[in-house]
Write an enzyme that holds these catalytic residues in place. Structure first.
Site, PDB file in Angstrom:
ATOM      1  CE  LYS A 122       1.942   6.655  -2.513  1.00 47.17           C
ATOM      2  NZ  LYS A 122       0.618   6.414  -2.551  1.00 47.17           N
ATOM      3  CG  ASP A 140       1.861   6.326   3.025  1.00 49.22           C
ATOM      4  OD1 ASP A 140       2.144   6.956   4.270  1.00 49.22           O
ATOM      5  OD2 ASP A 140       0.214   5.692   3.290  1.00 49.22           O
TER       6      ASP A 140
END
Ligand code: SF4
Length: 215
Positions: A122, A140
């Site tokens: 991420k 997220d």
């Protein structure tokens, strides 16, 4: 019955109409600063991270100077972002590796980025996407919640959600998509109190329709 591809297309159009200006809210001047800011943003608001990085990057403007920093001092600076011992330790290790192995220049490469301490897919996606090298989509908490609610993904694990989204969303939208969804999540599709009645996606949203269209 509308399928996932059609729904995604509608969602992308909606995001472009409503959040065309959405962009990364972490203040940075280069990939290294964005990486450090992203590491600090775990469990912390971007606003608070920006206050901390203003001081941090002023004192340590590059990987070399940060790698020479006093660990105690570094910890004190990043303390307001929470989990500060881990974060300080990781950014010190990251800056040492970048200063030592990459001549101070952050490699814009998924494999090399995810080898850095505390850097997962991420975080790497945030950096790569913002510097025009997107290799994936940032998933997220907002992206996970909203794409699940609307009903365009079915997985629970962020990496699997990312894979599903990468099939549905054109590559040239990967970076912008996350920023737009995050803006939408802060604005309308909030975690605890989504404003479904004023949401332009409600006619297509599985979560809203499952509740009988009332929220
Ligand atoms: S209708 Fe509600 S749950 Fe669905 S996207 Fe809009 S705000 Fe989110």
């Amino acid at each position: 019955m509308i399928n996932k591809q059609q729904k995604t297309k509608i969602f992308l159009t909606f995001l472009n109409e409503k959040y065309s200006d959405a962009e990364c809210s972490l203040v940075h001047r280069n990939p290294f600063e964005l990486l450090i800011a992203t590491v600090l943003s775990a469990q912390c608001t971007d606003e608070r991270v920006n206050k901390v990085t203003r001081v941090l990057f002023d004192k340590y403007p590059d990987a070399e100077s940060m790698s020479d920093s006093d660990p105690e001092e570094l910890m004190e600076i990043v303390r307001p972002t929470g989990f500060y011992k881990n974060k300080a330790s990781n950014i010190l290790k990251i800056s040492k590796k970048i200063a030592g192995d990459y001549q101070g220049k952050l490699p814009l490469d998924m494999e090399k980025l995810t080898e850095l301490p505390g850097v997962g897919r991420k975080t790497a996606n945030v950096v790569l996407g913002n510097f025009g090298m997107a290799e994936g989509i940032v998933v997220d908490t907002h992206v996970k919640r909203i794409t699940t609610r609307i009903g365009i993904v079915s997985a629970d694990d962020p990496e699997k959600i990312e894979k599903e989204l990468m099939v549905l969303i054109p590559k040239n939208r990967w970076n912008k998509f996350s920023h737009q969804v995050i803006a939408f999540g802060r604005d309308i599709c909030r975690s605890r109190t989504p404003k479904c009645n004023e949401c332009g996606m409600n006619k297509f949203c599985a979560y809203f329709l499952d509740k009988g269209g009332v929220r």
